[in-house]
Motif scaffolding. Structure first.
Motif, PDB file in Angstrom:
ATOM      1  N   ILE A 163       0.815  -1.223   0.000  1.00 23.28           N
ATOM      2  CA  ILE A 163       0.000   0.000   0.000  1.00 23.28           C
ATOM      3  C   ILE A 163       0.847   1.272   0.000  1.00 23.28           C
ATOM      4  N   PRO A 164       1.892   1.427   0.856  1.00 27.41           N
ATOM      5  CA  PRO A 164       2.676   2.683   0.830  1.00 27.41           C
ATOM      6  C   PRO A 164       3.324   2.943  -0.529  1.00 27.41           C
ATOM      7  N   ASP A 196     -11.575  -4.073   3.036  1.00 26.85           N
ATOM      8  CA  ASP A 196     -11.936  -2.678   3.305  1.00 26.85           C
ATOM      9  C   ASP A 196     -12.672  -2.138   2.085  1.00 26.85           C
ATOM     10  N   PHE A 197     -13.977  -2.444   1.995  1.00 29.64           N
ATOM     11  CA  PHE A 197     -14.734  -2.133   0.783  1.00 29.64           C
ATOM     12  C   PHE A 197     -15.009  -0.648   0.627  1.00 29.64           C
ATOM     13  N   ASN A 198     -15.102   0.088   1.732  1.00 24.18           N
ATOM     14  CA  ASN A 198     -15.304   1.531   1.618  1.00 24.18           C
ATOM     15  C   ASN A 198     -14.115   2.195   0.926  1.00 24.18           C
ATOM     16  N   LYS A 199     -12.919   1.860   1.401  1.00 23.31           N
ATOM     17  CA  LYS A 199     -11.726   2.414   0.758  1.00 23.31           C
ATOM     18  C   LYS A 199     -11.589   1.898  -0.669  1.00 23.31           C
ATOM     19  N   ALA A 200     -11.975   0.648  -0.879  1.00 26.15           N
ATOM     20  CA  ALA A 200     -11.906   0.089  -2.232  1.00 26.15           C
ATOM     21  C   ALA A 200     -12.799   0.871  -3.183  1.00 26.15           C
ATOM     22  N   LEU A 201     -14.048   1.164  -2.720  1.00 25.90           N
ATOM     23  CA  LEU A 201     -14.965   1.926  -3.561  1.00 25.90           C
ATOM     24  C   LEU A 201     -14.469   3.348  -3.772  1.00 25.90           C
ATOM     25  N   GLU A 202     -14.006   3.975  -2.687  1.00 24.23           N
ATOM     26  CA  GLU A 202     -13.487   5.347  -2.804  1.00 24.23           C
ATOM     27  C   GLU A 202     -12.311   5.413  -3.780  1.00 24.23           C
ATOM     28  N   THR A 203     -11.404   4.442  -3.655  1.00 20.70           N
ATOM     29  CA  THR A 203     -10.247   4.420  -4.562  1.00 20.70           C
ATOM     30  C   THR A 203     -10.672   4.113  -5.987  1.00 20.70           C
ATOM     31  N   TYR A 204     -11.673   3.242  -6.138  1.00 20.13           N
ATOM     32  CA  TYR A 204     -12.148   2.917  -7.492  1.00 20.13           C
ATOM     33  C   TYR A 204     -12.786   4.145  -8.144  1.00 20.13           C
ATOM     34  N   GLN A 205     -13.498   4.946  -7.354  1.00 16.81           N
ATOM     35  CA  GLN A 205     -14.060   6.186  -7.905  1.00 16.81           C
ATOM     36  C   GLN A 205     -12.947   7.125  -8.370  1.00 16.81           C
ATOM     37  N   LYS A 206     -11.845   7.174  -7.593  1.00 16.89           N
ATOM     38  CA  LYS A 206     -10.696   7.974  -8.041  1.00 16.89           C
ATOM     39  C   LYS A 206     -10.121   7.413  -9.335  1.00 16.89           C
ATOM     40  N   TYR A 207     -10.107   6.083  -9.419  1.00 14.88           N
ATOM     41  CA  TYR A 207      -9.624   5.437 -10.648  1.00 14.88           C
ATOM     42  C   TYR A 207     -10.477   5.851 -11.849  1.00 14.88           C
ATOM     43  N   VAL A 208     -11.795   5.863 -11.653  1.00 10.70           N
ATOM     44  CA  VAL A 208     -12.694   6.272 -12.750  1.00 10.70           C
ATOM     45  C   VAL A 208     -12.413   7.724 -13.142  1.00 10.70           C
ATOM     46  N   ALA A 209     -12.195   8.580 -12.149  1.00  7.61           N
ATOM     47  CA  ALA A 209     -11.893   9.986 -12.448  1.00  7.61           C
ATOM     48  C   ALA A 209     -10.594  10.113 -13.238  1.00  7.61           C
ATOM     49  N   ALA A 213      -1.933   2.317 -10.914  1.00  9.24           N
ATOM     50  CA  ALA A 213      -1.663   2.238  -9.485  1.00  9.24           C
ATOM     51  C   ALA A 213      -2.944   2.436  -8.668  1.00  9.24           C
ATOM     52  N   THR A 214      -3.816   3.348  -9.106  1.00  6.55           N
ATOM     53  CA  THR A 214      -5.072   3.588  -8.391  1.00  6.55           C
ATOM     54  C   THR A 214      -5.964   2.358  -8.440  1.00  6.55           C
ATOM     55  N   ARG A 215      -6.048   1.745  -9.601  1.00  5.47           N
ATOM     56  CA  ARG A 215      -6.865   0.538  -9.712  1.00  5.47           C
ATOM     57  C   ARG A 215      -6.271  -0.601  -8.867  1.00  5.47           C
ATOM     58  N   LYS A 216      -4.964  -0.746  -8.898  1.00  5.46           N
ATOM     59  CA  LYS A 216      -4.316  -1.794  -8.114  1.00  5.46           C
ATOM     60  C   LYS A 216      -4.550  -1.559  -6.612  1.00  5.46           C
ATOM     61  N   LEU A 217      -4.508  -0.287  -6.184  1.00  2.95           N
ATOM     62  CA  LEU A 217      -4.751   0.023  -4.769  1.00  2.95           C
ATOM     63  C   LEU A 217      -6.184  -0.337  -4.375  1.00  2.95           C
ATOM     64  N   SER A 218      -7.136  -0.068  -5.291  1.00  3.67           N
ATOM     65  CA  SER A 218      -8.527  -0.441  -5.030  1.00  3.67           C
ATOM     66  C   SER A 218      -8.654  -1.948  -4.867  1.00  3.67           C
ATOM     67  N   GLU A 219      -7.950  -2.696  -5.707  1.00  2.00           N
ATOM     68  CA  GLU A 219      -7.995  -4.151  -5.614  1.00  2.00           C
ATOM     69  C   GLU A 219      -7.369  -4.645  -4.302  1.00  2.00           C
ATOM     70  N   VAL A 220      -6.292  -3.994  -3.861  1.00  2.00           N
ATOM     71  CA  VAL A 220      -5.653  -4.378  -2.598  1.00  2.00           C
ATOM     72  C   VAL A 220      -6.609  -4.154  -1.422  1.00  2.00           C
ATOM     73  N   TYR A 221      -7.277  -2.981  -1.394  1.00  2.00           N
ATOM     74  CA  TYR A 221      -8.248  -2.713  -0.329  1.00  2.00           C
ATOM     75  C   TYR A 221      -9.373  -3.753  -0.354  1.00  2.00           C
ATOM     76  N   ARG A 222      -9.797  -4.127  -1.555  1.00  4.99           N
ATOM     77  CA  ARG A 222     -10.864  -5.123  -1.660  1.00  4.99           C
ATOM     78  C   ARG A 222     -10.374  -6.475  -1.126  1.00  4.99           C
ATOM     79  N   GLN A 223      -9.138  -6.838  -1.425  1.00  9.16           N
ATOM     80  CA  GLN A 223      -8.582  -8.091  -0.911  1.00  9.16           C
ATOM     81  C   GLN A 223      -8.498  -8.076   0.618  1.00  9.16           C
ATOM     82  N   GLN A 224      -8.235  -6.889   1.178  1.00  9.65           N
ATOM     83  CA  GLN A 224      -8.147  -6.758   2.633  1.00  9.65           C
ATOM     84  C   GLN A 224      -9.526  -6.682   3.301  1.00  9.65           C
TER      85      GLN A 224
END
Length: 739
Positions: free
Chosen positions: A388-389, A423-436, A410-421
């Motif tokens: 993550i860092p 942490d779906f809220n962070k996964a969704l938030e990061t995925y929205q950043k990925y879409v942006a 990197a943003t999409r990969k971070l979303s996938e990492v949060y989902r694996q952990q």
């Protein structure tokens, strides 16, 4: 303070306007026209070739084999006719009619100058233009090519093949720098034709290797290999590129043999920059055939030798070896090596320079890319917390340097990492950043395509100017040689007549070839423009569905319906992946398009289950693998049916999609809905919605027009009201098999 008199001021302005008007009228009074004529001997009426025709306003031409000429001049201008064959004659232009100039043979002939010379000042200007072109090469392709065109113009219309070759070689280097390899190859060939040199031949071979034209590269390099006069560095380059060419053809044994010879010469002659390069390429060759032990040994050698070079070169080699370690699943060694590269890179100054509008391949040696690769190595070992860092650092650095490709990944990969952990809220938030980021990337790509298209047009115009200068030189040289030949054959009338016939045939052939090559060039340019337009249109995907889909996921999550959210997100991801996979193709198999549409309908129906039901019928006689259809061509019509027709019904509507064959070679797709109709839907839309829908429909029409023009097939779409009262809509698309 001194105050000026307003009356005096306006009087001065009036006088200036009168003078300007008078000057303008004087200039406009000289209207240029085209004058044609013939120069003949007064005694026997025989035409004279090679006569210099000039006007007192600077226009110049030369008579052809029939003694004919054409020149831009004006009534009242004085034309001067000079030749070693006769006394100089002057003629005043009286009208636009053709003129015949009769001349008397000169008693004492003036010697004909057979070869022009370039003055010292001309050589200096030519070199200065080339120096300026070299200066602007890394930053402004348009200026660089323009200076090269000026250098060629400085050479005039005859001779100077060595200087012409220098200009063409630099032009090829500019095109090669910006990865315009076909243009680079063409100009290297022209340079070799003007003046052969081994360095130019080697540069052409290197460009062939870059363009994956292996056989052409091998043919040139094999010839150069037999040249024993080349310096050791050139010989190392020859063997290195021979190795690259044979590696490209798949002959690894020959590639290794040439790399080894090059490495031996480099070692004996202490050519240190080439030693790590060749060690690295030998390692690549061994790795390509799974001889990992030998590959590992040579990678160690390349690392050791690269550390003796500049820091940037050492980092490049470390990253290359790290990629090798990744392929062999040695993740811990890979991470340590990349962290070492990252530390060295942090200590180096950032030398990012502004480059031309033509998009160049991104630099793989950057902080954000190395951080991203370190994170991937941790993820491969399921060490998500350690990854993550590095992903966050990669995203931050990529955002700072506007590297949207790495930022997206990197943003999409971070979303996938949060989902694996979990942490779906962070996964969704990061995925929205990925879409942006994806949306930003789309906009940036559209801007790059627009700038590149504009710049390509400007570069093409300059290239055409250079081609015109070369043709003018060839034509002028041809006319010059023709004039000399005419002087030698004046007494031989029979041979002269025969020569004229051959000249006419040559002229017709030359014009035919010129017309053919011009037509072919135009067709290629048209094809390139069509492909660029198709790519642009395909990239203009409506983002509303993405945002609405994410809102649906958010709605499921807010209702604690995690299963529905995961199911919807899974289907949505599959749809996006399918769209991206098909986005580079002009046509895909019908079964793939049907699969995409069914997935899209499933998602839309899950969002509006109370608004419509749907059916998707494909006749058994339809061979869905044999028919080809443009990707995402039908989806906008289905989206319109749902969003602008069925969604506004008070009761549940019906959407029917039917795929059938009109005949053995024609496919028909019908999309019918019993929605509120186009007219009523139009009254409910905002101005933004009307404009957006109009843009989408126009894009579809443009795609169909371009595809019909490129592939010579008839794809047609008709839209009409389903019922006489204006409710419902029917869309019929027809397409031929094999498109």
């Amino acid at each position: 303070m001194i105050r000026s008199n307003p009356l005096k001021f306006f009087a001065v302005i009036a006088i200036l306007l009168v003078v300007s008007s008078a000057n303008s009228q004087t200039v406009n009074q000289r209207k240029e026209i085209s004058i044609m004529g013939t120069v003949k001997e007064k005694e026997n009426n025989a035409p004279i070739a090679g006569v210099d025709v000039t006007s007192d306003h600077g226009a110049y031409t030369i008579t052809n084999a029939l003694g004919e000429f054409k020149i831009r001049t004006a009534i009242g201008d004085i034309l001067t006719f000079k030749s070693s064959e006769f006394e100089t004659v002057r003629h005043t232009v009286q009208s636009a009619e053709n003129i015949t100039v009769l001349v008397e043979e000169r008693k004492e002939k003036i010697p004909v100058r057979t070869e022009p010379t370039l003055s010292k000042s001309g050589i200096a200007r030519h070199k200065a233009y080339l120096d300026s072109a070299s200066l602007f090469k890394p930053t402004d392709i348009k200026k660089s090519i323009d200076y090269i065109a000026r250098s060629i113009s400085e050479l005039g219309t005859r001779g100077y093949k060595k200087e012409l070759s220098e200009s063409l070689v630099l032009l090829a280097e500019v095109y090669s720098y910006y990865q315009q390899l076909d243009l680079a190859i063409a100009n290297y060939k022209d340079a070799l034709e003007a003046n052969y040199s081994s360095s130019t031949a080697l540069a052409l071979a290197k460009t062939y290797v870059q363009n994956h034209q292996w056989e052409e590269a091998i043919a040139i390099l094999t010839t150069l290999e037999n040249n024993n006069k080349l310096v050791p560095y050139r010989r190392v380059e020859i063997y290195e590129n021979l190795g690259d060419a044979y590696a490209g053809t798949g002959d690894i044994n020959k590639a290794l043999a040439y790399y080894q010879v090059g490495l031996e010469i480099a070692g004996k002659n202490q050519i240190s920059p080439k030693i790590p390069d060749l060690n690295s390429k030998i390692a690549d060759a061994y790795a390509s055939v799974n001889r990992m032990e030998e590959a590992n040994a040579y990678y160690d050698n390349s690392l050791r030798e690269a550390n003796k070079q500049a820091p940037q070169r050492a980092i490049q080699e470390k990253e290359k070896v790290a990629d090798f370690l990744n392929k062999t699943n040695r993740y811990d060694d890979e991470i340590q090596l990349r962290k070492s590269s990252l530390r060295e890179l942090e200590g180096m100054p950032n030398n990012t320079k502004k480059r031309s509008d033509i998009a160049l391949p991104p630099d793989s040696i950057s902080r954000q890319r190395i951080n991203y690769k370190i994170a991937n190595a941790y993820i491969a070992q399921d060490k998500y917390a350690e990854a993550i860092p590095y992903l966050e650092q990669s995203i931050a650095r990529a955002d700072l340097e506007e590297d949207f490709i790495v930022q997206k990944d990197a943003t999409r990969k971070l979303s996938e990492v949060y989902r694996q952990q979990g942490d779906f809220n962070k996964a969704l938030e990061t995925y929205q950043k990925y879409v942006a980021v994806v949306d930003t990337l789309y906009v940036r790509k559209e801007q790059e395509i627009s700038r590149a298209a504009r710049l390509n047009r400007e570069v093409a115009a300059t290239q055409n100017r250079i081609t015109g200068l070369e043709q003018e030189r060839e034509l002028s040289q041809s006319k010059y040689d023709l004039a000399l030949a005419e002087q030698r054959l004046t007494a031989e009338s029979n041979n002269r007549q025969l020569w004229i016939i051959y000249s006419l045939l040559f002229g017709m052939l030359f014009m035919s070839l010129a017309a053919f090559f011009f037509y072919r060039s135009t067709q290629k340019q048209k094809l390139a423009n069509n492909l660029l337009a198709l790519k642009t249109l395909r990239s203009q995907m409506n983002p509303h569905f993405i945002f609405n889909a994410l809102n649906s996921v958010n709605n499921y999550i807010s209702k604690n319906d995690e299963r529905s959210a995961n199911r919807f997100l899974s289907d949505f991801s599959k749809l996006m992946r399918t769209v991206l996979e098909n986005s580079e193709e002009d046509f895909i198999a019908l079964n793939k398009e049907i699969e995409l549409l069914e997935l899209y309908l499933k998602l839309e129906h899950s969002r509006f289950p109370d608004k419509f039901t749907y059916s998707f019928e494909v006749e058994n006689s339809v061979d869905t693998e044999a028919y080809k259809i443009p990707p995402m061509l039908l989806q906008p019509y289905i989206e319109n049916a749902i969003w602008h027709g069925l969604r506004y019904r008070e009761s549940q509507g019906i959407l029917n999609i039917r795929v059938s064959e009109k005949n053995s070679k024609t496919l028909e797709v019908r999309i019918e809905d019993n929605g509120i109709g186009r007219k009523k839907s139009a009254t409910l839309k905002t101005q933004h919605q009307k404009k957006q829908r109009s843009t989408a429909m126009n894009n579809i029409k443009k795609r169909i027009a371009i595809l019909n023009d490129m592939y010579k097939h008839n794809i047609s779409v008709s839209v009409r009201d389903l019922d006489v009262n204006g409710t419902g809509t029917q869309v019929i698309l027809t397409i031929q098999k094999g498109s």
